[in-house]
Write a protein that holds these residues in place. Structure first.
Motif, PDB file in Angstrom:
ATOM      1  N   LEU A   1      25.568  39.618  45.629  1.00  0.00           N
ATOM      2  CA  LEU A   1      25.863  38.759  44.476  1.00  0.00           C
ATOM      3  C   LEU A   1      24.593  38.174  43.872  1.00  0.00           C
ATOM      4  N   ILE A   2      23.614  37.909  44.711  1.00  0.00           N
ATOM      5  CA  ILE A   2      22.373  37.310  44.220  1.00  0.00           C
ATOM      6  C   ILE A   2      21.478  38.356  43.555  1.00  0.00           C
ATOM      7  N   LEU A   3      21.301  39.506  44.214  1.00  0.00           N
ATOM      8  CA  LEU A   3      20.346  40.502  43.723  1.00  0.00           C
ATOM      9  C   LEU A   3      20.926  41.452  42.681  1.00  0.00           C
ATOM     10  N   LEU A   4      22.186  41.816  42.812  1.00  0.00           N
ATOM     11  CA  LEU A   4      22.818  42.766  41.895  1.00  0.00           C
ATOM     12  C   LEU A   4      24.165  42.218  41.406  1.00  0.00           C
ATOM     13  N   PRO A   5      24.150  41.133  40.639  1.00  0.00           N
ATOM     14  CA  PRO A   5      25.422  40.529  40.222  1.00  0.00           C
ATOM     15  C   PRO A   5      26.254  41.443  39.326  1.00  0.00           C
ATOM     16  N   PHE A   6      25.620  42.316  38.565  1.00  0.00           N
ATOM     17  CA  PHE A   6      26.360  43.204  37.671  1.00  0.00           C
ATOM     18  C   PHE A   6      27.121  44.285  38.437  1.00  0.00           C
ATOM     19  N   ILE A   7      26.847  44.441  39.722  1.00  0.00           N
ATOM     20  CA  ILE A   7      27.611  45.365  40.560  1.00  0.00           C
ATOM     21  C   ILE A   7      28.617  44.603  41.427  1.00  0.00           C
ATOM     22  N   PHE A   8      28.190  43.491  42.023  1.00  0.00           N
ATOM     23  CA  PHE A   8      29.015  42.822  43.016  1.00  0.00           C
ATOM     24  C   PHE A   8      30.079  41.894  42.432  1.00  0.00           C
ATOM     25  N   TRP A   9      29.863  41.294  41.245  1.00  0.00           N
ATOM     26  CA  TRP A   9      30.946  40.518  40.628  1.00  0.00           C
ATOM     27  C   TRP A   9      32.120  41.421  40.250  1.00  0.00           C
ATOM     28  N   PRO A  10      31.886  42.602  39.635  1.00  0.00           N
ATOM     29  CA  PRO A  10      33.032  43.490  39.385  1.00  0.00           C
ATOM     30  C   PRO A  10      33.701  43.993  40.666  1.00  0.00           C
ATOM     31  N   ILE A  11      32.927  44.218  41.736  1.00  0.00           N
ATOM     32  CA  ILE A  11      33.550  44.606  43.000  1.00  0.00           C
ATOM     33  C   ILE A  11      34.471  43.498  43.482  1.00  0.00           C
ATOM     34  N   LEU A  12      34.028  42.259  43.360  1.00  0.00           N
ATOM     35  CA  LEU A  12      34.850  41.122  43.786  1.00  0.00           C
ATOM     36  C   LEU A  12      36.061  40.955  42.883  1.00  0.00           C
ATOM     37  N   GLY A  13      35.867  41.148  41.580  1.00  0.00           N
ATOM     38  CA  GLY A  13      36.954  40.936  40.629  1.00  0.00           C
ATOM     39  C   GLY A  13      37.968  42.061  40.577  1.00  0.00           C
ATOM     40  N   PHE A  14      37.500  43.293  40.599  1.00  0.00           N
ATOM     41  CA  PHE A  14      38.397  44.439  40.445  1.00  0.00           C
ATOM     42  C   PHE A  14      38.727  45.120  41.774  1.00  0.00           C
ATOM     43  N   GLY A  15      38.041  44.758  42.845  1.00  0.00           N
ATOM     44  CA  GLY A  15      38.262  45.388  44.142  1.00  0.00           C
ATOM     45  C   GLY A  15      39.487  44.831  44.854  1.00  0.00           C
ATOM     46  N   ASP A  16      39.569  45.137  46.138  1.00  0.00           N
ATOM     47  CA  ASP A  16      40.735  44.731  46.920  1.00  0.00           C
ATOM     48  C   ASP A  16      40.564  43.370  47.577  1.00  0.00           C
ATOM     49  N   ALA A  17      39.490  42.646  47.269  1.00  0.00           N
ATOM     50  CA  ALA A  17      39.269  41.326  47.864  1.00  0.00           C
ATOM     51  C   ALA A  17      40.341  40.359  47.371  1.00  0.00           C
ATOM     52  N   LYS A  18      40.873  39.583  48.304  1.00  0.00           N
ATOM     53  CA  LYS A  18      41.883  38.581  47.966  1.00  0.00           C
ATOM     54  C   LYS A  18      41.283  37.197  48.151  1.00  0.00           C
ATOM     55  N   TYR A  19      41.715  36.279  47.298  1.00  0.00           N
ATOM     56  CA  TYR A  19      41.248  34.900  47.407  1.00  0.00           C
ATOM     57  C   TYR A  19      41.949  34.256  48.593  1.00  0.00           C
ATOM     58  N   LEU A  20      41.164  33.818  49.578  1.00  0.00           N
ATOM     59  CA  LEU A  20      41.716  33.247  50.800  1.00  0.00           C
ATOM     60  C   LEU A  20      41.798  31.735  50.767  1.00  0.00           C
ATOM     61  N   GLY A  21      41.262  31.126  49.754  1.00  0.00           N
ATOM     62  CA  GLY A  21      41.238  29.667  49.663  1.00  0.00           C
ATOM     63  C   GLY A  21      39.813  29.168  49.772  1.00  0.00           C
ATOM     64  N   PRO A  22      39.631  27.871  49.582  1.00  0.00           N
ATOM     65  CA  PRO A  22      38.277  27.310  49.617  1.00  0.00           C
ATOM     66  C   PRO A  22      37.645  27.482  50.988  1.00  0.00           C
TER      67      PRO A  22
END
Length: 163
Positions: free
Chosen positions: A101-122
């Motif tokens: 997320l720090i070094l390659l945000p243009f790759i890792f933000w879409p992975i987080l947004g469009f991938g299978d990651a689920k929001y687990l809470g704070p």
């Protein structure tokens, strides 16, 4: 080749770099937009400069005083890395994902947004209970409940001497 042709080539290269840079930013913002929506927050907040930090703080469960820490020069570097790590943990990712997320945000933000990651809470809520796998669930009591010398119900305070 005269000076007019070389300046035109340089302008074309500069315009190409600017369009490529804007495309990278748009991809990162779209990924952040989808990440916000996964957490139940408004996606459009990703494009509003200070408000997106407020939303990130709500997603990870940190207090709003962190905005102050995130705008102070040099201090903001540490708190930004910490915030991105908490974002990774809130979506069930590891520290390696934080580096991405720090070094390659243009790759890792879409992975987080469009991938299978689920929001687990704070993720900051678990940090309030102590760090790591604390079997006693209390960072100030290393003895556990059964051998706690600080909370013995049989102890009575000493009575002052009568003078």
């Amino acid at each position: 080749m005269n000076e007019y042709e070389s300046s035109g080539i340089a302008a074309g290269i500069g315009a190409g770099v600017i369009f490529a840079y804007l495309a990278v930013i748009v991809v990162a913002v779209i990924g952040m937009w989808k990440t916000f929506e996964k957490a139940g927050k408004p996606g459009w907040a990703a494009i509003v400069p200070i408000y997106n930090i407020i939303i990130l703080l709500e997603i990870v469960g940190k207090p709003m005083i962190w905005i102050l820490w995130l705008i102070i020069p040099c201090v903001n570097l540490v708190f930004s890395v910490w915030l991105y790590n908490l974002v990774s943990k809130s979506y069930g990712k590891s520290e390696g994902f934080t580096v991405g997320l720090i070094l390659l945000p243009f790759i890792f933000w879409p992975i987080l947004g469009f991938g299978d990651a689920k929001y687990l809470g704070p993720s900051a809520a678990e940090a309030q209970n102590g760090f790591g796998n604390n079997p006693f669930n209390n960072p100030n009591n290393p003895f556990g409940n059964q051998n706690n010398p600080f909370n013995n119900p049989n102890d009575t305070p000493p009575t002052p001497p009568v003078v």
